[in-house]
Write a protein that holds these residues in place. Sequence first.
Motif, PDB file in Angstrom:
ATOM      1  N   ALA A  54       0.862  -1.183   0.000  1.00 30.27           N
ATOM      2  CA  ALA A  54       0.000   0.000   0.000  1.00 30.27           C
ATOM      3  C   ALA A  54       0.896   1.229   0.000  1.00 30.27           C
ATOM      4  O   ALA A  54       1.973   1.222   0.618  1.00 30.27           O
ATOM      5  CB  ALA A  54      -0.901   0.010   1.240  1.00 30.27           C
TER       6      ALA A  54
ATOM      7  N   GLU B 258      -2.594   5.177  -5.090  1.00 33.33           N
ATOM      8  CA  GLU B 258      -2.827   3.784  -5.499  1.00 33.33           C
ATOM      9  C   GLU B 258      -2.648   3.598  -7.005  1.00 33.33           C
ATOM     10  O   GLU B 258      -2.055   2.610  -7.455  1.00 33.33           O
ATOM     11  CB  GLU B 258      -4.223   3.338  -5.077  1.00 33.33           C
ATOM     12  CG  GLU B 258      -4.400   3.072  -3.596  1.00 33.33           C
ATOM     13  CD  GLU B 258      -4.571   4.346  -2.776  1.00 33.33           C
ATOM     14  OE1 GLU B 258      -4.582   4.264  -1.538  1.00 33.33           O
ATOM     15  OE2 GLU B 258      -4.706   5.439  -3.388  1.00 33.33           O
TER      16      GLU B 258
ATOM     17  N   ASN C 295      -5.108  -8.071  -7.063  1.00 32.88           N
ATOM     18  CA  ASN C 295      -5.986  -7.196  -6.284  1.00 32.88           C
ATOM     19  C   ASN C 295      -7.047  -8.069  -5.634  1.00 32.88           C
ATOM     20  O   ASN C 295      -7.959  -8.561  -6.301  1.00 32.88           O
ATOM     21  CB  ASN C 295      -6.641  -6.141  -7.183  1.00 32.88           C
ATOM     22  CG  ASN C 295      -5.710  -4.973  -7.449  1.00 32.88           C
ATOM     23  OD1 ASN C 295      -5.253  -4.321  -6.515  1.00 32.88           O
ATOM     24  ND2 ASN C 295      -5.417  -4.713  -8.715  1.00 32.88           N
ATOM     25  N   ASN C 296      -6.919  -8.286  -4.330  1.00 24.92           N
ATOM     26  CA  ASN C 296      -7.841  -9.162  -3.615  1.00 24.92           C
ATOM     27  C   ASN C 296      -9.047  -8.346  -3.163  1.00 24.92           C
ATOM     28  O   ASN C 296      -8.975  -7.567  -2.201  1.00 24.92           O
ATOM     29  CB  ASN C 296      -7.132  -9.789  -2.408  1.00 24.92           C
ATOM     30  CG  ASN C 296      -7.930 -10.918  -1.789  1.00 24.92           C
ATOM     31  OD1 ASN C 296      -9.152 -10.817  -1.654  1.00 24.92           O
ATOM     32  ND2 ASN C 296      -7.247 -11.984  -1.413  1.00 24.92           N
ATOM     33  N   ALA C 297     -10.152  -8.511  -3.881  1.00 26.95           N
ATOM     34  CA  ALA C 297     -11.355  -7.729  -3.565  1.00 26.95           C
ATOM     35  C   ALA C 297     -11.893  -8.060  -2.180  1.00 26.95           C
ATOM     36  O   ALA C 297     -12.468  -7.203  -1.507  1.00 26.95           O
ATOM     37  CB  ALA C 297     -12.429  -7.990  -4.630  1.00 26.95           C
ATOM     38  N   GLU C 298     -11.684  -9.290  -1.737  1.00 27.89           N
ATOM     39  CA  GLU C 298     -12.244  -9.713  -0.453  1.00 27.89           C
ATOM     40  C   GLU C 298     -11.509  -9.069   0.721  1.00 27.89           C
ATOM     41  O   GLU C 298     -12.119  -8.583   1.670  1.00 27.89           O
ATOM     42  CB  GLU C 298     -12.174 -11.237  -0.342  1.00 27.89           C
ATOM     43  CG  GLU C 298     -12.906 -11.774   0.866  1.00 27.89           C
ATOM     44  CD  GLU C 298     -12.987 -13.289   0.844  1.00 27.89           C
ATOM     45  OE1 GLU C 298     -13.019 -13.882   1.926  1.00 27.89           O
ATOM     46  OE2 GLU C 298     -13.014 -13.872  -0.257  1.00 27.89           O
ATOM     47  N   THR C 299     -10.159  -9.059   0.648  1.00 29.59           N
ATOM     48  CA  THR C 299      -9.392  -8.466   1.750  1.00 29.59           C
ATOM     49  C   THR C 299      -9.071  -6.998   1.493  1.00 29.59           C
ATOM     50  O   THR C 299      -8.469  -6.333   2.336  1.00 29.59           O
ATOM     51  CB  THR C 299      -8.071  -9.229   1.955  1.00 29.59           C
ATOM     52  OG1 THR C 299      -7.275  -9.132   0.761  1.00 29.59           O
ATOM     53  CG2 THR C 299      -8.329 -10.692   2.262  1.00 29.59           C
ATOM     54  N   LYS C 300      -9.461  -6.525   0.297  1.00 26.70           N
ATOM     55  CA  LYS C 300      -9.232  -5.125  -0.091  1.00 26.70           C
ATOM     56  C   LYS C 300      -7.739  -4.776  -0.017  1.00 26.70           C
ATOM     57  O   LYS C 300      -7.359  -3.701   0.451  1.00 26.70           O
ATOM     58  CB  LYS C 300     -10.053  -4.175   0.778  1.00 26.70           C
ATOM     59  CG  LYS C 300     -11.558  -4.376   0.650  1.00 26.70           C
ATOM     60  CD  LYS C 300     -12.332  -3.421   1.527  1.00 26.70           C
ATOM     61  CE  LYS C 300     -13.830  -3.567   1.320  1.00 26.70           C
ATOM     62  NZ  LYS C 300     -14.329  -4.916   1.650  1.00 26.70           N
ATOM     63  N   GLN C 301      -6.916  -5.692  -0.500  1.00 21.74           N
ATOM     64  CA  GLN C 301      -5.477  -5.471  -0.518  1.00 21.74           C
ATOM     65  C   GLN C 301      -4.901  -5.782  -1.895  1.00 21.74           C
ATOM     66  O   GLN C 301      -5.419  -6.640  -2.621  1.00 21.74           O
ATOM     67  CB  GLN C 301      -4.778  -6.377   0.506  1.00 21.74           C
ATOM     68  CG  GLN C 301      -4.936  -5.947   1.953  1.00 21.74           C
ATOM     69  CD  GLN C 301      -4.145  -6.854   2.871  1.00 21.74           C
ATOM     70  OE1 GLN C 301      -4.218  -8.082   2.773  1.00 21.74           O
ATOM     71  NE2 GLN C 301      -3.385  -6.265   3.771  1.00 21.74           N
TER      72      GLN C 301
ATOM     73  N   ARG D  97      -3.685 -10.172   4.531  1.00 24.55           N
ATOM     74  CA  ARG D  97      -4.770 -10.640   5.386  1.00 24.55           C
ATOM     75  C   ARG D  97      -5.266 -11.989   4.879  1.00 24.55           C
ATOM     76  O   ARG D  97      -5.207 -12.284   3.690  1.00 24.55           O
ATOM     77  CB  ARG D  97      -5.924  -9.626   5.369  1.00 24.55           C
ATOM     78  CG  ARG D  97      -5.549  -8.276   5.955  1.00 24.55           C
ATOM     79  CD  ARG D  97      -6.662  -7.262   5.778  1.00 24.55           C
ATOM     80  NE  ARG D  97      -6.157  -5.897   5.962  1.00 24.55           N
ATOM     81  CZ  ARG D  97      -6.504  -4.864   5.225  1.00 24.55           C
ATOM     82  NH1 ARG D  97      -7.372  -5.017   4.241  1.00 24.55           N
ATOM     83  NH2 ARG D  97      -6.000  -3.671   5.466  1.00 24.55           N
TER      84      ARG D  97
ATOM     85  N   LEU E 155     -10.591  -3.706  11.114  1.00 22.95           N
ATOM     86  CA  LEU E 155     -10.814  -3.554   9.672  1.00 22.95           C
ATOM     87  C   LEU E 155     -12.219  -3.055   9.351  1.00 22.95           C
ATOM     88  O   LEU E 155     -12.529  -2.791   8.189  1.00 22.95           O
ATOM     89  CB  LEU E 155     -10.571  -4.897   8.956  1.00 22.95           C
ATOM     90  CG  LEU E 155      -9.149  -5.459   9.041  1.00 22.95           C
ATOM     91  CD1 LEU E 155      -9.092  -6.854   8.429  1.00 22.95           C
ATOM     92  CD2 LEU E 155      -8.176  -4.526   8.324  1.00 22.95           C
TER      93      LEU E 155
ATOM     94  N   ASN F 265     -15.032  -4.829   9.749  1.00 24.45           N
ATOM     95  CA  ASN F 265     -15.900  -5.891   9.224  1.00 24.45           C
ATOM     96  C   ASN F 265     -17.242  -5.961   9.941  1.00 24.45           C
ATOM     97  O   ASN F 265     -18.218  -6.476   9.394  1.00 24.45           O
ATOM     98  CB  ASN F 265     -15.217  -7.260   9.373  1.00 24.45           C
ATOM     99  CG  ASN F 265     -14.142  -7.467   8.326  1.00 24.45           C
ATOM    100  OD1 ASN F 265     -13.721  -6.523   7.678  1.00 24.45           O
ATOM    101  ND2 ASN F 265     -13.700  -8.699   8.168  1.00 24.45           N
TER     102      ASN F 265
END
Length: 629
Positions: free
Chosen positions: A340, A347, A368-374, A406, A620, A622
């Motif tokens: 990051a 970004e 780009n991991n959409a689930e962990t937003k990383q 993550r 985070l 969640n």
Amino acid sequence: EEIRRQISISASTMYTEYQKTKINIIDTPGYFDFAGEVAQALRVADIGIICVSAKDGLNVGAEKAWKSLTDANLPRAVYISKIDEEHADYFATLSQLREKFGPSLSPMSAPIMSGTKVTGLVDILARKAYKYEGKNRSEIPMPADMADRVEEMYSEIAENAAGTSEELMDKYLETMELSAEEIYGALGTGIADCEITPVFCGSAATGLGTVVLLDAVKNFFPYPREGGKLVDAAGPAKAIVYKTISDQFGKFSLFKVISGKVTPDMTLVNARSGAQEKLGHIYYMQGKKTVEVQEIGCGDIGAVSKLCDTKTGDTLCDGKAVEAAPGIEYAVPCYSMAIAPKTKGQEDKVAQGLARLGEEDRSFTITNNAETKQMVIAGAGDIHLDVLCSKLKNKFGVEIGLEAPRIAYRESIRKACQKQGRHKKQTGGHGQFGDVVINFEPCDSEQVVFEEKVFGGSVPKNFFPAVEKGVRLAAEKGVLAGYPVVGLKATLLDGSYHPVDSSEMAFIMAAKLAYKAAMPEAGPVILEPIHTLKAHVPNDNTGDIMGDVTKRRGRVLGMEPDEDGMQTVIAEVPLAELSNFTTFIRQITQGRGWFTTEFARYEILPEMLVPAVVEQAKKLGNLDEGAED
């Protein structure tokens, strides 16, 4: 970067001309994190020279280089360097090499010693001795104390030369000798067929031994080949791009001509994309410098700038004979970190910089991991990723931080629970009314399964999709840590409706309420991803690996014999425990070992680890959503 770190990071392409012969050289990094550069060089090289220090002897780097050349089916030679430095021992190093790699190693030169000091060099094939004064050499009589050893080494060369053909072997067994012409003729064949590995020695700093090496390169090393055959100088133009140098000013494509010739202003077709590439100026590469030329012949190496659609590994062809040559295979990246920018809002700059770096380094991946937003970057090791971060800062002016990625946890339930969800609101006009009774239970599916068993029309059929949608939307966040729910079966049993106030939205909300009421009582659990680990390690290290797997909450499933005397340890390990496994396996095996992982399934996270995962989920955000969105 290389000057700052005092290590090679990128392969350097250069050339020398010796006795009217142009010799191309690609110097590759020895550090294991930059094996991608080695893979690129192997694709276009015709032979590899493995450098081994006479001070340090046989090391892991030499073993890995030998294996890489073997896998690529390329001839190889060995150069024992630093023979004139203190504590150097050429003969001990040669003995180690022959013990490891076999009798195909044929020494072509050896140092002349006076005590611990090197005073000259013997060209074993010519049976001549030389003394060196600075960079000048002069022939001297063969030292008496070396005569027997030189004859022994010469016999080893003759014996290996005899092994290249039945005719020579018959003669050698009959007479126990071969003529110089017969040995010379056999050496080229034996080296090209990987049956003979010549061993040279010398000092790069003084030039000691360099002439013997250059003579062998000119006389015995193989001619340029492609696909096991000599390159076709008379064929249509064809070149493979083996390296790209990219920066903020543009990119440079390095290529080897494998058919015909390449000239400026030629238009070639990219076999992968079909795009036409108009060549401008073409160059030889001399380290960091470029030398403009008017032609690059078959088997030669060159460079061109500003190609639009060409990437490393692509083939450029004459438009009348478009056919892709085999590309470049890279090792699967095994060390991942989330990245990051240190300054918010950069970004896009990071993504653009990594895309440009990806043009010259194909051995790392970005996800780009959409689930962990990383954004997760994967490479060969920590040094590899650290270099990429430095390049981003120096070339593109953006600083990034690295952290462990993550884990994409899941949630599920262990027992059934039936709950009612009733959504009722009265506003100025029409109200909202939805009422459902849903039974939630665990199932084997990795998804959310929805069924309806409604009798008597208590919930009209046209609202069933809304109830299902409500359950699926709610299941996107579990009640423990806000992770998606899997292995859940929801059965709509009963409910009620209002002929005026009921709507799809009302039943969506009712289903969500039933879900949130039931989940805390249904034995909720957090699931963690389990990966199948295959660790390829030397036999002596299997115990260390299995012990470490156990410490990481893993289970060893078994072992299988691997190539080169290695073993493959197969285990199942939680992904959360594998973050530093790359560093561990490299340290414990001294760089010989490597591994792959593949997702296997989800398993229940041990109770003692749940609080930490829940706490992280809170940080985070969640769990920020309320019952009614």
